[in-house]
Design a protein around this motif. Structure first.
Motif, PDB file in Angstrom:
ATOM      1  N   ILE A   3     -23.830 -29.962 -68.920  1.00 38.86           N
ATOM      2  CA  ILE A   3     -23.715 -29.395 -67.579  1.00 38.86           C
ATOM      3  C   ILE A   3     -22.626 -28.329 -67.626  1.00 38.86           C
ATOM      4  O   ILE A   3     -21.542 -28.552 -68.157  1.00 38.86           O
ATOM      5  CB  ILE A   3     -23.384 -30.496 -66.560  1.00 38.86           C
ATOM      6  CG1 ILE A   3     -24.552 -31.482 -66.485  1.00 38.86           C
ATOM      7  CG2 ILE A   3     -23.066 -29.894 -65.195  1.00 38.86           C
ATOM      8  CD1 ILE A   3     -24.279 -32.719 -65.666  1.00 38.86           C
ATOM      9  N   LYS A   4     -22.931 -27.164 -67.053  1.00 32.75           N
ATOM     10  CA  LYS A   4     -21.997 -26.031 -67.063  1.00 32.75           C
ATOM     11  C   LYS A   4     -21.689 -25.591 -65.631  1.00 32.75           C
ATOM     12  O   LYS A   4     -22.435 -25.890 -64.703  1.00 32.75           O
ATOM     13  CB  LYS A   4     -22.603 -24.874 -67.853  1.00 32.75           C
ATOM     14  CG  LYS A   4     -22.890 -25.247 -69.299  1.00 32.75           C
ATOM     15  CD  LYS A   4     -23.407 -24.044 -70.051  1.00 32.75           C
ATOM     16  CE  LYS A   4     -23.907 -24.359 -71.412  1.00 32.75           C
ATOM     17  NZ  LYS A   4     -23.058 -24.802 -72.396  1.00 32.75           N
ATOM     18  N   LYS A   5     -20.599 -24.840 -65.472  1.00 34.95           N
ATOM     19  CA  LYS A   5     -20.122 -24.408 -64.150  1.00 34.95           C
ATOM     20  C   LYS A   5     -21.130 -23.590 -63.357  1.00 34.95           C
ATOM     21  O   LYS A   5     -21.104 -23.599 -62.135  1.00 34.95           O
ATOM     22  CB  LYS A   5     -18.844 -23.578 -64.289  1.00 34.95           C
ATOM     23  CG  LYS A   5     -17.628 -24.352 -64.660  1.00 34.95           C
ATOM     24  CD  LYS A   5     -16.425 -23.435 -64.730  1.00 34.95           C
ATOM     25  CE  LYS A   5     -15.199 -24.189 -65.197  1.00 34.95           C
ATOM     26  NZ  LYS A   5     -14.028 -23.324 -65.269  1.00 34.95           N
ATOM     27  N   GLY A  49     -12.061 -28.091 -52.933  1.00 36.65           N
ATOM     28  CA  GLY A  49     -10.709 -28.203 -53.464  1.00 36.65           C
ATOM     29  C   GLY A  49     -10.616 -29.133 -54.665  1.00 36.65           C
ATOM     30  O   GLY A  49      -9.627 -29.836 -54.843  1.00 36.65           O
ATOM     31  N   ILE A  50     -11.671 -29.121 -55.489  1.00 32.19           N
ATOM     32  CA  ILE A  50     -11.746 -30.002 -56.655  1.00 32.19           C
ATOM     33  C   ILE A  50     -11.582 -29.163 -57.914  1.00 32.19           C
ATOM     34  O   ILE A  50     -12.081 -28.040 -57.996  1.00 32.19           O
ATOM     35  CB  ILE A  50     -13.119 -30.719 -56.671  1.00 32.19           C
ATOM     36  CG1 ILE A  50     -13.254 -31.601 -55.434  1.00 32.19           C
ATOM     37  CG2 ILE A  50     -13.314 -31.516 -57.941  1.00 32.19           C
ATOM     38  CD1 ILE A  50     -14.667 -32.096 -55.197  1.00 32.19           C
ATOM     39  N   ASN A  51     -10.912 -29.723 -58.907  1.00 33.46           N
ATOM     40  CA  ASN A  51     -10.767 -29.057 -60.197  1.00 33.46           C
ATOM     41  C   ASN A  51     -12.129 -29.076 -60.897  1.00 33.46           C
ATOM     42  O   ASN A  51     -12.635 -30.133 -61.258  1.00 33.46           O
ATOM     43  CB  ASN A  51      -9.704 -29.780 -61.027  1.00 33.46           C
ATOM     44  CG  ASN A  51      -9.481 -29.130 -62.365  1.00 33.46           C
ATOM     45  OD1 ASN A  51     -10.406 -28.928 -63.143  1.00 33.46           O
ATOM     46  ND2 ASN A  51      -8.238 -28.819 -62.648  1.00 33.46           N
ATOM     47  N   ALA A  52     -12.718 -27.907 -61.093  1.00 33.56           N
ATOM     48  CA  ALA A  52     -14.059 -27.809 -61.679  1.00 33.56           C
ATOM     49  C   ALA A  52     -14.104 -28.360 -63.098  1.00 33.56           C
ATOM     50  O   ALA A  52     -15.090 -28.986 -63.492  1.00 33.56           O
ATOM     51  CB  ALA A  52     -14.544 -26.360 -61.655  1.00 33.56           C
ATOM     52  N   ASP A  53     -13.039 -28.156 -63.864  1.00 33.42           N
ATOM     53  CA  ASP A  53     -13.025 -28.655 -65.240  1.00 33.42           C
ATOM     54  C   ASP A  53     -13.028 -30.187 -65.282  1.00 33.42           C
ATOM     55  O   ASP A  53     -13.708 -30.788 -66.113  1.00 33.42           O
ATOM     56  CB  ASP A  53     -11.825 -28.102 -66.007  1.00 33.42           C
ATOM     57  CG  ASP A  53     -11.927 -26.589 -66.202  1.00 33.42           C
ATOM     58  OD1 ASP A  53     -13.061 -26.084 -66.389  1.00 33.42           O
ATOM     59  OD2 ASP A  53     -10.883 -25.919 -66.157  1.00 33.42           O
ATOM     60  N   GLU A  54     -12.271 -30.812 -64.384  1.00 34.18           N
ATOM     61  CA  GLU A  54     -12.252 -32.283 -64.318  1.00 34.18           C
ATOM     62  C   GLU A  54     -13.628 -32.817 -63.892  1.00 34.18           C
ATOM     63  O   GLU A  54     -14.108 -33.808 -64.416  1.00 34.18           O
ATOM     64  CB  GLU A  54     -11.177 -32.775 -63.341  1.00 34.18           C
ATOM     65  CG  GLU A  54      -9.778 -32.543 -63.829  1.00 34.18           C
ATOM     66  CD  GLU A  54      -9.448 -33.340 -65.090  1.00 34.18           C
ATOM     67  OE1 GLU A  54      -9.829 -34.510 -65.170  1.00 34.18           O
ATOM     68  OE2 GLU A  54      -8.809 -32.760 -65.991  1.00 34.18           O
ATOM     69  N   LEU A  55     -14.248 -32.129 -62.937  1.00 34.61           N
ATOM     70  CA  LEU A  55     -15.564 -32.532 -62.477  1.00 34.61           C
ATOM     71  C   LEU A  55     -16.592 -32.411 -63.606  1.00 34.61           C
ATOM     72  O   LEU A  55     -17.387 -33.322 -63.837  1.00 34.61           O
ATOM     73  CB  LEU A  55     -15.982 -31.684 -61.274  1.00 34.61           C
ATOM     74  CG  LEU A  55     -17.352 -31.956 -60.673  1.00 34.61           C
ATOM     75  CD1 LEU A  55     -17.522 -33.408 -60.276  1.00 34.61           C
ATOM     76  CD2 LEU A  55     -17.590 -31.040 -59.484  1.00 34.61           C
ATOM     77  N   LEU A  56     -16.546 -31.307 -64.323  1.00 36.14           N
ATOM     78  CA  LEU A  56     -17.464 -31.115 -65.449  1.00 36.14           C
ATOM     79  C   LEU A  56     -17.262 -32.184 -66.522  1.00 36.14           C
ATOM     80  O   LEU A  56     -18.224 -32.679 -67.105  1.00 36.14           O
ATOM     81  CB  LEU A  56     -17.308 -29.728 -66.057  1.00 36.14           C
ATOM     82  CG  LEU A  56     -17.951 -28.595 -65.287  1.00 36.14           C
ATOM     83  CD1 LEU A  56     -17.577 -27.268 -65.910  1.00 36.14           C
ATOM     84  CD2 LEU A  56     -19.450 -28.751 -65.236  1.00 36.14           C
ATOM     85  N   LYS A  57     -16.015 -32.523 -66.784  1.00 28.72           N
ATOM     86  CA  LYS A  57     -15.719 -33.552 -67.778  1.00 28.72           C
ATOM     87  C   LYS A  57     -16.380 -34.873 -67.377  1.00 28.72           C
ATOM     88  O   LYS A  57     -16.994 -35.552 -68.192  1.00 28.72           O
ATOM     89  CB  LYS A  57     -14.206 -33.741 -67.913  1.00 28.72           C
ATOM     90  CG  LYS A  57     -13.805 -34.671 -69.050  1.00 28.72           C
ATOM     91  CD  LYS A  57     -12.330 -34.985 -69.074  1.00 28.72           C
ATOM     92  CE  LYS A  57     -11.455 -33.763 -69.209  1.00 28.72           C
ATOM     93  NZ  LYS A  57     -10.009 -34.092 -69.286  1.00 28.72           N
ATOM     94  N   ALA A  58     -16.262 -35.234 -66.092  1.00 21.07           N
ATOM     95  CA  ALA A  58     -16.867 -36.483 -65.606  1.00 21.07           C
ATOM     96  C   ALA A  58     -18.389 -36.413 -65.658  1.00 21.07           C
ATOM     97  O   ALA A  58     -19.046 -37.383 -66.040  1.00 21.07           O
ATOM     98  CB  ALA A  58     -16.391 -36.758 -64.175  1.00 21.07           C
ATOM     99  N   LEU A  59     -18.962 -35.272 -65.292  1.00 22.76           N
ATOM    100  CA  LEU A  59     -20.416 -35.141 -65.287  1.00 22.76           C
ATOM    101  C   LEU A  59     -21.001 -35.167 -66.698  1.00 22.76           C
ATOM    102  O   LEU A  59     -22.117 -35.642 -66.905  1.00 22.76           O
ATOM    103  CB  LEU A  59     -20.829 -33.835 -64.593  1.00 22.76           C
ATOM    104  CG  LEU A  59     -20.635 -33.799 -63.087  1.00 22.76           C
ATOM    105  CD1 LEU A  59     -20.786 -32.370 -62.572  1.00 22.76           C
ATOM    106  CD2 LEU A  59     -21.615 -34.732 -62.390  1.00 22.76           C
TER     107      LEU A  59
END
Length: 61
Positions: A3-5, A49-59
């Protein structure tokens, strides 16, 4: 597939249905609304207001 940004929320949920639960734990409760389906994960993270990198890591875990 990673999954990418630049992927939309709709794409991600179709590809990985369990991602819906992950998104909701990050505070994205409106993932089913039409506008959210066309929003990229990066745009959605910024709006919420979420850190996109942290979200991507979880996904991608």
């Amino acid at each position: 597939m990673e999954i990418k940004k630049d992927m939309t929320i709709g794409e991600i949920i179709r590809m990985k249905p369990e991602a819906a639960g992950i998104l909701m734990t990050f505070g994205m409760g409106c993932i089913g609304c039409p506008s959210a389906q066309a929003e990229t994960i990066e745009e959605a993270a910024m709006v919420h207001g979420i850190n996109a990198d942290e979200l991507l890591k979880a996904l991608n875990a």
